[in-house]
Design an enzyme around this catalytic site. Structure first.
Site, PDB file in Angstrom:
ATOM      1  N   SER A 186       0.813  -1.201   0.000  1.00 12.17           N
ATOM      2  CA  SER A 186       0.000   0.000   0.000  1.00 12.17           C
ATOM      3  C   SER A 186       0.856   1.264   0.000  1.00 12.17           C
ATOM      4  O   SER A 186       1.556   1.546  -0.963  1.00 12.17           O
ATOM      5  CB  SER A 186      -0.935  -0.034   1.202  1.00 12.17           C
ATOM      6  OG  SER A 186      -1.951   0.923   1.055  1.00 12.17           O
TER       7      SER A 186
ATOM      8  N   LYS B  12     -20.412  18.693   6.115  1.00  9.54           N
ATOM      9  CA  LYS B  12     -19.406  18.973   7.128  1.00  9.54           C
ATOM     10  C   LYS B  12     -19.257  17.828   8.119  1.00  9.54           C
ATOM     11  O   LYS B  12     -18.154  17.542   8.593  1.00  9.54           O
ATOM     12  CB  LYS B  12     -19.766  20.271   7.877  1.00  9.54           C
ATOM     13  CG  LYS B  12     -18.732  20.698   8.899  1.00  9.54           C
ATOM     14  CD  LYS B  12     -17.389  20.972   8.242  1.00  9.54           C
ATOM     15  CE  LYS B  12     -16.344  21.429   9.246  1.00  9.54           C
ATOM     16  NZ  LYS B  12     -15.037  21.636   8.600  1.00  9.54           N
TER      17      LYS B  12
END
Length: 335
Positions: free
Chosen positions: A151, A203
Site C-alpha cells: 500500500s 461537514k
C-alpha cells in the site's frame, strides 16, 4: 567506495588528534601540577587521549566519509508525527524520513540512496511526501522490500528507480480504504444522541454517532476513488506499467516471485545483491552503506520512550473510541 587515500587521511587525522590530546594532557596533568597531581596524571592523560581520539574520529569521518550510499529505513505504519492521537512507537514519522532523505541528498559523499521498506502502508499524503523526497534525490535510488512493502509502502517505492524484494516479501496492495466506526447502536444503549450543529451539508459526513446517508456515502467514496486514481497513476508512471494492469491487481498482495512476474518488482535479491547492483549503477567495485538516522535531542528521545510505554498500555482501548480522522472520524489509508 572510499579509496585508500581517503582511508589513510582519516587515520592520519585520528592519529594526530590523539597525539595532540595526549601531549596537552601530559602538559596539564603531569608537567605543570604538584606531586599529588602527578600521581593521577598518567590516568588523566590516558582519559584525555581517549576523548581526543574520539573527537578526532568524528572530525575525520566528516572530512573523509567512508561511505558512498545513504540508507534510509521506512518501517511500521506511515503517518505524521502523532497528530494528537495515541502515539505509535513502531514507525518512524514521515517528516523524519523526509528529513533523512534530504540530508542524504545534501551529503556530497552519498552518491546513491537505498530506501529500505518494511511497512504495511499508512496515510496517503505522508506516503506521497516520502515518495517525492526519494524521487528528487540526485542520484540512483533503489528501494528494497524486506518483509512487507504494501500500500503506502508501495506508493513510496514507485518513486525509486528500481525495486528489489525477497522471495518471501509481501508486495502490492495498491488500493485505498476509508473507514469509520458506526457507534449509533452503542450510543442508543448508553442513552446518547447526536445533535448536529454544522454549516455545510457534508461537514459532518462520516461522524460515527449518526447513520450515513446515501449522499454522504457517495461523497466519501468519491474521495477514496480520487485517491485510488492518483495511486494508480503514480505506480503506472513510476513502474512504467499500463494503468489498467495496475488496476487488475485489485489491491492484492503478492509474494516476491509473483510480484516480479507481473512487473511490480524488478528483481529478487538479498541485501548484498542490492549493494552489488548499486555498485554497478555507480561504476565501482563495491559500495559502503551508511544508515541515516533521525536527528533527535535528548528530550525527544525521552519523550519517545514515555510514549512507547503509554502506547503499550492504552493504544488498544483508545483505538476503539478514537473518533478523530481525516474527515470527521472517516479515515483514509493507502492499504
Amino acid at each position: 567506495m572510499a579509496d585508500d587515500s581517503s582511508r589513510l587521511a582519516r587515520r592520519v587525522v585520528v592519529l594526530v588528534g590523539a597525539i595532540v590530546a595526549v601531549a596537552l594532557g601530559w602538559l596539564l596533568f603531569v608537567e605543570l601540577p604538584t606531586d599529588l597531581a602527578e600521581l593521577l596524571g598518567v590516568v588523566a592523560v590516558l582519559l584525555v587521549g581517549v576523548v581526543g581520539a574520539r573527537v578526532a574520529g568524528r572530525v575525520a569521518r566528516g572530512l573523509f566519509p567512508d561511505y558512498d550510499v545513504a540508507e534510509v529505513a521506512v518501517e511500521g505504519p506511515i503517518t505524521r508525527r502523532d497528530g494528537g492521537r495515541v502515539p505509535t512507537p513502531t514507525g518512524t514519522p514521515t517528516d523524519d524520513i523526509v528529513e533523512q532523505i534530504r540530508r542524504a541528498d545534501d551529503d556530497d559523499a552519498a552518491e546513491a540512496l537505498l530506501l529500505r521498506l518494511n511497512t504495511p502502508g499508512g496515510e496517503v499524503v505522508p506516503s506521497d511526501d516520502i515518495r517525492l523526497a526519494a524521487e528528487r534525490f540526485d542520484g540512483p535510488t533503489v528501494a528494497y522490500a524486506t518483509d512487507v512493502c504494501a500500500s503506502g509502502g508501495y506508493w513510496i517505492a514507485s518513486g525509486c528507480d528500481e525495486l528489489y524484494a525477497r522471495e518471501g516479501s509481501l508486495v502490492g496492495s495498491i488500493g485505498v480504504i476509508g473507514s469509520r466506526v458506526n457507534a449509533t447502536g452503542l450510543a442508543d444503549k448508553l442513552g446518547l444522541s447526536y445533535e448536529r450543529l454544522a454549516a455545510g451539508e457534508y461537514k459532518d459526513a462520516g461522524v460515527s454517532l449518526k447513520e450515513m446517508t446515501e449522499d454522504e456515502r457517495e461523497y466519501l467514496q468519491g474521495i477514496i476513488d480520487g485517491y485510488y486514481e492518483t495511486f494508480v497513476d503514480r505506480v503506472a508512471e513510476g513502474r512504467e506499467m499500463d494503468a489498467e494492469s495496475v488496476r487488475e491487481t485489485e489491491a492484492r498482495v503478492y509474494l516476491g516471485d509473483r510480484a516480479r512476474e507481473i512487473g511490480l518488482v524488478d528483481e529478487l535479491g538479498t541485501r548484498e545483491e542490492v549493494k552489488a547492483r548499486l555498485a554497478d549503477r555507480l561504476g565501482v567495485e563495491s559500495v559502503t552503506v551508511e544508515e541515516f538516522q533521525p536527528q533527535r535531542g535528548l528530550r525527544e528521545r525521552l519523550q519517545t520512550g514515555v510514549r512507547s510505554v503509554a502506547y503499550s498500555f492504552g493504544a488498544g482501548v483508545a483505538s476503539v473510541f478514537d473518533d478523530e480522522g481525516d474527515a470527521n472520524g472517516f479515515r483514509f489509508r493507502a492499504r
